[in-house]
Every structure is written in C-alpha cells, then in structure tokens.
Scaffold this motif. Sequence first.
Motif, PDB file in Angstrom:
ATOM      1  N   LEU A 123      34.175  42.588  44.768  1.00 23.01           N
ATOM      2  CA  LEU A 123      34.186  43.286  43.712  1.00 23.01           C
ATOM      3  C   LEU A 123      32.789  43.797  43.055  1.00 23.01           C
ATOM      4  CD1 LEU A 123      36.828  40.611  41.607  1.00 23.01           C
ATOM      5  CD2 LEU A 123      37.311  43.159  42.844  1.00 23.01           C
ATOM      6  N   ALA A 124      32.644  44.986  42.815  1.00 24.69           N
ATOM      7  CA  ALA A 124      31.698  45.592  42.199  1.00 24.69           C
ATOM      8  C   ALA A 124      31.480  45.080  40.841  1.00 24.69           C
ATOM      9  CB  ALA A 124      31.704  46.918  42.320  1.00 24.69           C
ATOM     10  N   PHE A 125      30.367  44.727  40.432  1.00 23.52           N
ATOM     11  CA  PHE A 125      30.235  44.263  39.050  1.00 23.52           C
ATOM     12  C   PHE A 125      28.630  44.443  38.763  1.00 23.52           C
ATOM     13  CE2 PHE A 125      28.879  40.444  41.390  1.00 23.52           C
ATOM     14  CZ  PHE A 125      27.832  40.081  40.966  1.00 23.52           C
TER      15      PHE A 125
ATOM     16  N   GLU B 179      43.124  39.183  46.383  1.00 26.84           N
ATOM     17  CA  GLU B 179      43.147  39.160  47.528  1.00 26.84           C
ATOM     18  C   GLU B 179      41.438  39.317  47.846  1.00 26.84           C
ATOM     19  OE1 GLU B 179      44.937  38.552  50.054  1.00 26.84           O
ATOM     20  OE2 GLU B 179      46.681  38.687  48.739  1.00 26.84           O
ATOM     21  N   PRO B 180      40.866  38.472  48.699  1.00 24.33           N
ATOM     22  CA  PRO B 180      41.536  37.505  49.286  1.00 24.33           C
ATOM     23  C   PRO B 180      41.624  36.076  48.237  1.00 24.33           C
ATOM     24  CG  PRO B 180      39.125  37.348  49.770  1.00 24.33           C
ATOM     25  CD  PRO B 180      39.398  38.557  49.029  1.00 24.33           C
ATOM     26  N   ALA B 181      42.767  35.246  48.489  1.00 22.67           N
ATOM     27  CA  ALA B 181      43.008  34.549  47.550  1.00 22.67           C
ATOM     28  C   ALA B 181      42.030  33.158  47.799  1.00 22.67           C
ATOM     29  CB  ALA B 181      44.513  33.747  47.925  1.00 22.67           C
TER      30      ALA B 181
ATOM     31  N   GLN C 132      26.922  31.817  37.486  1.00 24.12           N
ATOM     32  CA  GLN C 132      26.913  31.551  38.962  1.00 24.12           C
ATOM     33  C   GLN C 132      28.276  31.622  39.592  1.00 24.12           C
ATOM     34  OE1 GLN C 132      23.778  28.848  40.679  1.00 24.12           O
ATOM     35  NE2 GLN C 132      22.735  29.417  38.638  1.00 24.12           N
ATOM     36  N   LYS C 133      29.140  30.817  39.299  1.00 22.85           N
ATOM     37  CA  LYS C 133      30.533  30.437  39.702  1.00 22.85           C
ATOM     38  C   LYS C 133      31.038  31.655  39.885  1.00 22.85           C
ATOM     39  CE  LYS C 133      33.107  27.586  37.252  1.00 22.85           C
ATOM     40  NZ  LYS C 133      33.518  26.944  35.952  1.00 22.85           N
ATOM     41  N   VAL C 134      31.240  32.480  38.521  1.00 19.80           N
ATOM     42  CA  VAL C 134      32.081  33.709  38.586  1.00 19.80           C
ATOM     43  C   VAL C 134      31.281  34.870  39.513  1.00 19.80           C
ATOM     44  CG1 VAL C 134      32.333  35.740  37.023  1.00 19.80           C
ATOM     45  CG2 VAL C 134      32.489  33.372  36.377  1.00 19.80           C
ATOM     46  N   LYS C 135      30.042  34.857  39.807  1.00 22.37           N
ATOM     47  CA  LYS C 135      29.372  35.950  40.604  1.00 22.37           C
ATOM     48  C   LYS C 135      29.752  35.632  42.007  1.00 22.37           C
ATOM     49  CE  LYS C 135      25.269  35.546  38.771  1.00 22.37           C
ATOM     50  NZ  LYS C 135      23.735  36.097  38.588  1.00 22.37           N
ATOM     51  N   ILE C 136      29.861  34.216  42.415  1.00 26.06           N
ATOM     52  CA  ILE C 136      30.308  33.911  43.885  1.00 26.06           C
ATOM     53  C   ILE C 136      31.687  34.589  43.870  1.00 26.06           C
ATOM     54  CG2 ILE C 136      30.385  32.053  45.281  1.00 26.06           C
ATOM     55  CD1 ILE C 136      28.302  30.496  43.773  1.00 26.06           C
ATOM     56  N   LEU C 137      32.453  34.003  43.169  1.00 20.30           N
ATOM     57  CA  LEU C 137      33.832  34.393  43.517  1.00 20.30           C
ATOM     58  C   LEU C 137      34.105  35.950  43.395  1.00 20.30           C
ATOM     59  CD1 LEU C 137      37.074  33.092  41.746  1.00 20.30           C
ATOM     60  CD2 LEU C 137      36.611  35.447  41.435  1.00 20.30           C
ATOM     61  N   MET C 138      33.383  36.693  42.679  1.00 12.22           N
ATOM     62  CA  MET C 138      33.300  38.394  42.669  1.00 12.22           C
ATOM     63  C   MET C 138      32.978  38.720  44.027  1.00 12.22           C
ATOM     64  SD  MET C 138      32.882  39.717  38.841  1.00 12.22           S
ATOM     65  CE  MET C 138      31.253  38.944  38.459  1.00 12.22           C
ATOM     66  N   ARG C 139      31.684  37.828  44.459  1.00 10.88           N
ATOM     67  CA  ARG C 139      31.192  38.703  45.565  1.00 10.88           C
ATOM     68  C   ARG C 139      32.178  38.388  46.816  1.00 10.88           C
ATOM     69  NH1 ARG C 139      25.356  37.006  43.138  1.00 10.88           N
ATOM     70  NH2 ARG C 139      24.615  39.334  42.917  1.00 10.88           N
ATOM     71  N   GLU C 140      32.818  37.056  46.646  1.00 13.82           N
ATOM     72  CA  GLU C 140      33.690  36.705  47.748  1.00 13.82           C
ATOM     73  C   GLU C 140      34.804  37.584  47.886  1.00 13.82           C
ATOM     74  OE1 GLU C 140      34.040  34.295  50.075  1.00 13.82           O
ATOM     75  OE2 GLU C 140      32.105  33.478  50.027  1.00 13.82           O
ATOM     76  N   LYS C 141      35.309  38.134  46.729  1.00 17.31           N
ATOM     77  CA  LYS C 141      36.279  38.986  46.728  1.00 17.31           C
ATOM     78  C   LYS C 141      35.961  40.738  46.960  1.00 17.31           C
ATOM     79  CE  LYS C 141      39.427  36.559  43.638  1.00 17.31           C
ATOM     80  NZ  LYS C 141      40.566  36.677  44.478  1.00 17.31           N
TER      81      LYS C 141
ATOM     82  N   MET D  89      36.745  50.849  39.260  1.00 14.80           N
ATOM     83  CA  MET D  89      36.034  50.630  37.824  1.00 14.80           C
ATOM     84  C   MET D  89      35.011  49.261  38.070  1.00 14.80           C
ATOM     85  SD  MET D  89      37.651  49.368  34.262  1.00 14.80           S
ATOM     86  CE  MET D  89      38.404  50.975  34.171  1.00 14.80           C
ATOM     87  N   THR D  90      33.868  49.347  37.648  1.00 16.10           N
ATOM     88  CA  THR D  90      32.865  48.447  37.608  1.00 16.10           C
ATOM     89  C   THR D  90      32.872  47.228  36.656  1.00 16.10           C
ATOM     90  OG1 THR D  90      31.110  49.833  38.786  1.00 16.10           O
ATOM     91  CG2 THR D  90      30.449  47.622  37.824  1.00 16.10           C
ATOM     92  N   LEU D  91      33.127  46.146  36.840  1.00 16.80           N
ATOM     93  CA  LEU D  91      33.139  44.872  36.099  1.00 16.80           C
ATOM     94  C   LEU D  91      31.787  44.578  35.423  1.00 16.80           C
ATOM     95  CD1 LEU D  91      35.224  42.551  38.204  1.00 16.80           C
ATOM     96  CD2 LEU D  91      36.228  43.704  36.362  1.00 16.80           C
ATOM     97  N   LYS D  92      31.923  44.216  34.280  1.00 24.50           N
ATOM     98  CA  LYS D  92      30.597  44.131  33.634  1.00 24.50           C
ATOM     99  C   LYS D  92      30.662  42.432  33.418  1.00 24.50           C
ATOM    100  CE  LYS D  92      28.615  46.624  30.058  1.00 24.50           C
ATOM    101  NZ  LYS D  92      28.093  46.810  28.755  1.00 24.50           N
ATOM    102  N   LEU D  93      29.671  41.796  33.473  1.00 27.81           N
ATOM    103  CA  LEU D  93      29.439  40.345  33.399  1.00 27.81           C
ATOM    104  C   LEU D  93      28.381  40.114  32.638  1.00 27.81           C
ATOM    105  CD1 LEU D  93      30.387  37.396  34.372  1.00 27.81           C
ATOM    106  CD2 LEU D  93      28.684  37.601  36.092  1.00 27.81           C
TER     107      LEU D  93
END
Length: 264
Positions: A26-28, A80-82, A15-24, A1-5
């Motif tokens: 996660l498709a958004f 993951e990853p933490a 930007q904080k949130v997008k960096i975290l999602m990209r590190e994990k 499921m794609t997250l909506k931001l």
Amino acid sequence: MTLKLYDHPLSPYAQKVKILMREKGLAFQAVMPGGLGAGGAQGAFVAASPRAEVPALEDGEVRVFDSTIILEYLEDAYPEPALRPSVAADRARVRMLEEVMDTHFEAITWGLSELAWFRRAEGELAETIRANAARQIAGFYRWLDGELGDRPWFNGEAFGWGDLCVVPFVNGAVGQGHAVPAGSRLADWLARANARPSVAATVNDVRTWQSGASMGDVAELVAKGLFKREYRDHRLEWMIKSGGLEVVVQGVARDNIRFAPEFG
C-alpha cells in the motif's frame, strides 16, 4: 489513493502499521505531527486522533486511530495478502501476543527512555528501575520463545500479524541494550524478521530520523515543563511497580508529565 499515516519513526505502534502496509504493497504518506512532545498537538491530526497519539490513519474520508484498530481496518479494507491467520484459535493467539506487547512490553522500553533521554531518575533510583526492567525483559524473552515454539513465525507458517506486532518492540529493547539470547529460537526469528523488506524499511525510517534529529538537551526541556511525556495507563503502572513512584510524584508536582487529553 495514497493513505496518510500520522507517524513518529520511533513509535513501535506506528511501526506495526507501516510494516503491515508495506507487506500489502500500500502506498502511504508518513507525516510527523507537531506538538507531540509538548502536548500541544492540534488541527487535522487531532481530528484524526482525538487522543493526540500516533499512529492515526486517513484513508480518504475515513479516519482511524489506535494501532490495533488501524491494523484491523487495513486488513478489512485491503484484504490481500491476508496477514491474519485463517484459523480462529490462531487469530486469538496472535491478538493476545499483540495485547501483551502493546500494554506490557512497550512500557518497559518507554520507561528506559525516560531514564536514558529524559533523566527522570539518576543514581540508586535509576539503577533500581533499570534492574527491574532487565529482569522483566529477560522474562518476556523467555515467554516469547515459548510462544514461538517450533513455528517459523509467530503467525504460523508465514510472516504476518503476529510477527509485525512483536518485532518493533523487541527491536526497541535490543536498541536499549537488551540483546535476545544468542542461539534461541527468538533470536533466529528476529534475524529472519529484520531481513524482510517491510521490516528493514521501517527500521531504516528510524535510523534516518535519528541521523537527522537534534534531540538537544531534552532533559532540560522536561525540567522546565516544555516537554511532557504522556504517562498512559500501562506506562504509569509500570513506572510505579518498577520502583519509580517518586518519578511520577515529581512529574505531577513539576507539571512535566501529561495524560490523555479530554475529548470535545
């Protein structure tokens, strides 16, 4: 499921949130809601964020607002990853970093935008505010350099929560003309952080938006009350303590600033 931001590329909180999602990994889907500048946001965005602020997250039936709470949700839901440190003391340390950047540092770059784009003050008043901002940013750079210490990352041995909560705000200050002192530990860290794919992609979001955006004369829109910047608590405090009480008084009198909407 794609997250909506619900997002605005210029928002360091988003930007904080997008960096975290990209590190994990996660498709958004990033969606920029309408009505932000005029204070007329509505619909699904306000259902997800009753404060009418970005970022807000939809994950299926789950809706989360406030960047810190979104980060906590994503870390819990997608562990993951933490990205949080494993040691309690280090978790507290990076949370304090985040709090400082969110509620003290952000107000400075936001306030400089009030002068540069929205012409809230000019002449001697603007110069007073800018001088105070420069002094404050220099102080924060020294503080951040000390907080980094001998660590390769604010998070510790690996890039994580502590870093993604700092880099958007420092990049914003650099973009306002306040370079990090060359040769400092903070400057070396910033270069490493900006080289990470997650950060580079988020910075590119800003550049892409700027290349296609037509700001027009937003100062004229402000003067007419058609564009109202939100004076959140820390921003209001900063503007007043930095010499801009007149800015606030005029904004209230002209009805071209706004505060958080009422709930319900």
